[in-house]
Scaffold this active site. Structure first.
Site, PDB file in Angstrom:
ATOM      1  N   ARG A  72       0.820  -1.206   0.000  1.00 41.58           N
ATOM      2  CA  ARG A  72       0.000   0.000   0.000  1.00 41.58           C
ATOM      3  C   ARG A  72       0.858   1.260   0.000  1.00 41.58           C
ATOM      4  O   ARG A  72       0.672   2.160  -0.804  1.00 41.58           O
ATOM      5  CB  ARG A  72      -0.906  -0.010   1.224  1.00 41.58           C
ATOM      6  CG  ARG A  72      -1.915   1.131   1.283  1.00 41.58           C
ATOM      7  CD  ARG A  72      -2.624   1.123   2.638  1.00 41.58           C
ATOM      8  NE  ARG A  72      -2.527  -0.208   3.190  1.00 41.58           N
ATOM      9  CZ  ARG A  72      -3.288  -1.221   2.782  1.00 41.58           C
ATOM     10  NH1 ARG A  72      -4.205  -1.009   1.878  1.00 41.58           N
ATOM     11  NH2 ARG A  72      -3.116  -2.413   3.301  1.00 41.58           N
ATOM     12  N   THR A  73       1.804   1.298   0.915  1.00 45.34           N
ATOM     13  CA  THR A  73       2.624   2.499   1.043  1.00 45.34           C
ATOM     14  C   THR A  73       3.483   2.714  -0.207  1.00 45.34           C
ATOM     15  O   THR A  73       3.609   3.836  -0.703  1.00 45.34           O
ATOM     16  CB  THR A  73       3.527   2.393   2.299  1.00 45.34           C
ATOM     17  OG1 THR A  73       2.688   2.149   3.430  1.00 45.34           O
ATOM     18  CG2 THR A  73       4.314   3.652   2.515  1.00 45.34           C
ATOM     19  N   LYS A 103      24.085  -7.982   0.056  1.00 44.19           N
ATOM     20  CA  LYS A 103      25.532  -8.007  -0.145  1.00 44.19           C
ATOM     21  C   LYS A 103      26.260  -7.191   0.921  1.00 44.19           C
ATOM     22  O   LYS A 103      27.460  -6.960   0.818  1.00 44.19           O
ATOM     23  CB  LYS A 103      25.886  -7.487  -1.541  1.00 44.19           C
ATOM     24  CG  LYS A 103      25.365  -8.374  -2.669  1.00 44.19           C
ATOM     25  CD  LYS A 103      25.816  -7.875  -4.032  1.00 44.19           C
ATOM     26  CE  LYS A 103      25.050  -8.570  -5.153  1.00 44.19           C
ATOM     27  NZ  LYS A 103      25.141  -7.860  -6.428  1.00 44.19           N
ATOM     28  N   HIS A 150       6.149   6.761  10.777  1.00 49.50           N
ATOM     29  CA  HIS A 150       5.551   6.495   9.476  1.00 49.50           C
ATOM     30  C   HIS A 150       4.834   7.784   9.068  1.00 49.50           C
ATOM     31  O   HIS A 150       3.616   7.844   8.991  1.00 49.50           O
ATOM     32  CB  HIS A 150       4.575   5.321   9.580  1.00 49.50           C
ATOM     33  CG  HIS A 150       4.038   4.845   8.276  1.00 49.50           C
ATOM     34  ND1 HIS A 150       4.506   5.305   7.068  1.00 49.50           N
ATOM     35  CD2 HIS A 150       3.053   3.967   7.978  1.00 49.50           C
ATOM     36  CE1 HIS A 150       3.830   4.712   6.092  1.00 49.50           C
ATOM     37  NE2 HIS A 150       2.952   3.910   6.626  1.00 49.50           N
ATOM     38  N   ARG A 201      11.499   2.546   3.049  1.00 50.59           N
ATOM     39  CA  ARG A 201      10.922   1.739   4.121  1.00 50.59           C
ATOM     40  C   ARG A 201      11.989   0.788   4.606  1.00 50.59           C
ATOM     41  O   ARG A 201      12.614   0.085   3.786  1.00 50.59           O
ATOM     42  CB  ARG A 201       9.765   0.926   3.552  1.00 50.59           C
ATOM     43  CG  ARG A 201       9.154  -0.039   4.537  1.00 50.59           C
ATOM     44  CD  ARG A 201       8.125   0.674   5.372  1.00 50.59           C
ATOM     45  NE  ARG A 201       7.152  -0.209   5.953  1.00 50.59           N
ATOM     46  CZ  ARG A 201       5.870   0.120   6.113  1.00 50.59           C
ATOM     47  NH1 ARG A 201       5.412   1.284   5.687  1.00 50.59           N
ATOM     48  NH2 ARG A 201       5.033  -0.700   6.698  1.00 50.59           N
TER      49      ARG A 201
END
Lengths: 305, 305, 305
Positions: free
Chosen positions: C51-52, C80, C129, C101
């Site tokens: 969604r975000t 890595k 958020h 995120r």
């Protein structure tokens, strides 16, 4: 609001119209290059299917639109337990149209009931895969100039093959269609399709076990994969498998204007030597898949060019 | 149809031309902002490589084109057993050019043989990674104003380091190049490169074990990672590893106009304190990577601006 | 260089301005359709959040810009061992702005310190958020016409609910705000927020255990999920859970102009029968999320329309 959930959602007339648009797109791609400018397609792939996903994405980009979405459930919120109904309402805020692939039968149907944007069913479990059927139809019509009065060979796993079932449902609506069903005993077309679709509408068909026996009569040969794990025992598989591998030798039996289709991916059921045969149409088919999806997006969005 | 499979696919003249385009792109980006409008790049990454993938994508978007593809084999049809040859024929229907990363050596070569679109090898196993080499060359040319008459230090894992091998192959085509090979005994440049490339063409080089011993002479220092698992035993690793960590103290030994390159990602082989040194060029290198890929896409598509 | 790391990074005036832009976008989307042409957003999602991620992507595409990035750490170079600091310097060469995120608290902050492009914190662990908070605020302001003089019910997991904590911090800056904190004993708002934020600023609040007891007074009800695993024992969970499920029967207790918000995904804490209630605003909220992110991208890029 129009969706595409099953190949039968469109009438024969609507299908003709869709294929006419696709042919015009093939002839005049530049005419359509900006038709979907500012529009967004969401590709919601709860299971990976690169070919189907990229075909939709290429279609939208060819129309000047944009694409967003996800390519597997891992990278989606599905893992957080959100229902398809909620997801599609959210996606309706992000995109103008969506293509959904889901492992569960009926998922696209549920989505369409809660969406405020058109939903394209890009495959729901073993159930439907309507854009593949539209692709197959456009390919046949483009190569043969018609969809009626033809002998269609369907070869391989006719028991579980979703694309084969859909194609039968779609083609019986055209006059003069005859099927040759080519499969091992274990993978014969289910009787509910033979009885309810073919017999009920008096569609002629015959069942054969060996591809060689069918080839000389066919106008179209639709190949599918025969998966080893479908067989009851290894012995049967080994005995049978060569019957369903198309090679140049078998192609000598076919008509000059018989075309070979395959929904891809193929494994070994068509020898690569056949690729150079002008009758091999399975890669052209991929190209037609882009054109028909462009036509579909335009039609579902109600955009006329 | 032109592809980029190995850095040696281009002649020195073609490379010069490519780098000239890249420099013009750097100077006049807006001139190129619509050069690939309506064109699509497919990024086919059978193994993840964020930097390489996003660099190609940024390049195409900077040219006004679009991007589609996949970022790992999980989300591709590879898991269904489709051959690279078949996949690329399918992708040729979806895109105008593609960049392919594959764990198997030669995958991009196979793809190019079946593609009807240009194929960029974005890394095939331990074999080739030509766009990295082009990036390295453009970076050196941009910073030093030339690609000839230079002492190039190559430091770290010279045995397995694919970028180092490619860079050697590419630079020996320019006059006056001298190499200093800086590595532990276990990770020395393979003798087939020393014999067949350097000795055969009379390219001067020396091998040293400690970075400090090499630094004062260098015009370019190309750093790579020394992976712990390459060593025979922990003891050797602990004894050696500091020799190959570049820090501000070691940088005092280097010339004022020596530039440091690194293909990234780095782990700890360059101390972060060095990032502020004006000679640290490894992030600029990333930017040059976008410019050279823009030039490459234009060249392979035959688009002149 | 401006970033968005916490909802408090913007002053009340800047927030008002941001929301004014969002409202203008809602009213005149076509005015903004080309505002970010030639600009690229990188979505750097080290953990999936469909969604975000898609909300940011839709926002950028709506502005005429392009998108690149990754949707999970698997398909990124994080595996890595590259540091966030290095990754963001690389990404700064590929994009004009990024949304990150990350599972670790403070990751976006680290990124902002090394980026040469604006960084939007799209969630860093349980910490912040901020674009969700901006979304919540725009939704409330749009539906109620104001952000002050209101009774806000916060329901569910107030102990761990990041969105709830952020919303409290954001709303206490407006006059006349009163909170009703609705949660089981185990999931009450932490005392450091009660003491340091509410008490210190003399913000009135009351704590109740049952949603029914709170409903009649509320102007806004902000629902969140009550996760079974937060409870000490199954018994408590079973005894309590119905208190926090909103259904049509409970909605009879609410004011005619009380709106329900939810950050989504919901599981069962709002019965689907409530979706048809005109006071259900959680899907509208998703739409406002796109508008505020469009406004945010424009603001951080310094683009005025």
């Amino acid at each position: 609001m129009k969706h595409l959930l099953s190949p039968l959602d469109f009438s024969v007339e609507e299908l003709d119209n869709l294929m006419d648009i696709a042919k015009d797109i093939e002839a005049n791609p530049e005419k359509y290059a900006h038709a979907c400018e500012g529009k967004k397609l969401a590709t919601l792939f709860y299971e990976p299917s690169t070919r189907t996903r990229l075909s939709h994405e290429a279609a939208m980009i060819n129309l000047g639109g944009s694409v967003l979405g996800f390519s597997s459930a891992d990278s989606s919120s599905a893992s957080k337990g959100e229902s398809v109904a909620d997801t599609i309402r959210v996606i309706s805020c992000f995109a103008d149209i969506c293509a959904m692939r889901h492992p569960k039968e009926g998922a696209a149907m549920v989505a369409s009931q809660h969406a405020t944007i058109p939903v394209i069913n890009a495959g729901d479990g073993g159930h439907q895969h309507p854009t593949q059927t539209l692709t197959d139809m456009l390919t046949i019509r483009s190569l043969k100039g018609r969809l009626d009065n033809m002998t269609i060979g369907l070869c391989g796993d006719l028991k579980f093959g979703r694309t084969v079932h859909s194609l039968i449902h779609a083609l019986v609506r055209y006059p003069g269609i005859r099927f040759v069903l080519i499969s091992p005993e274990e993978l014969k077309l289910p009787s509910y399709i033979k009885n309810d679709v073919l017999d009920r509408q008096n569609i002629p068909y015959e069942e054969v076990v060996r591809l060689e026996d069918a080839l000389p009569d066919l106008d179209i040969l639709y190949m599918t994969r025969v998966q080893k794990e479908r067989f009851f025992n290894e012995e049967d598989y080994v005995r049978m498998k060569d019957f369903y591998i198309l090679d140049n030798k078998k192609m000598e039996l076919a008509k000059e204007d018989m075309y070979i289709l395959h929904p891809l991916p193929r494994v070994n059921e068509i020898a690569t030597e056949v690729d150079n045969d002008p009758r091999a149409a399975y890669f052209k088919q991929v190209q037609y898949g882009v054109y028909i999806r462009m036509a579909l997006i335009l039609t579902l969005l109600g955009i006329e060019v």
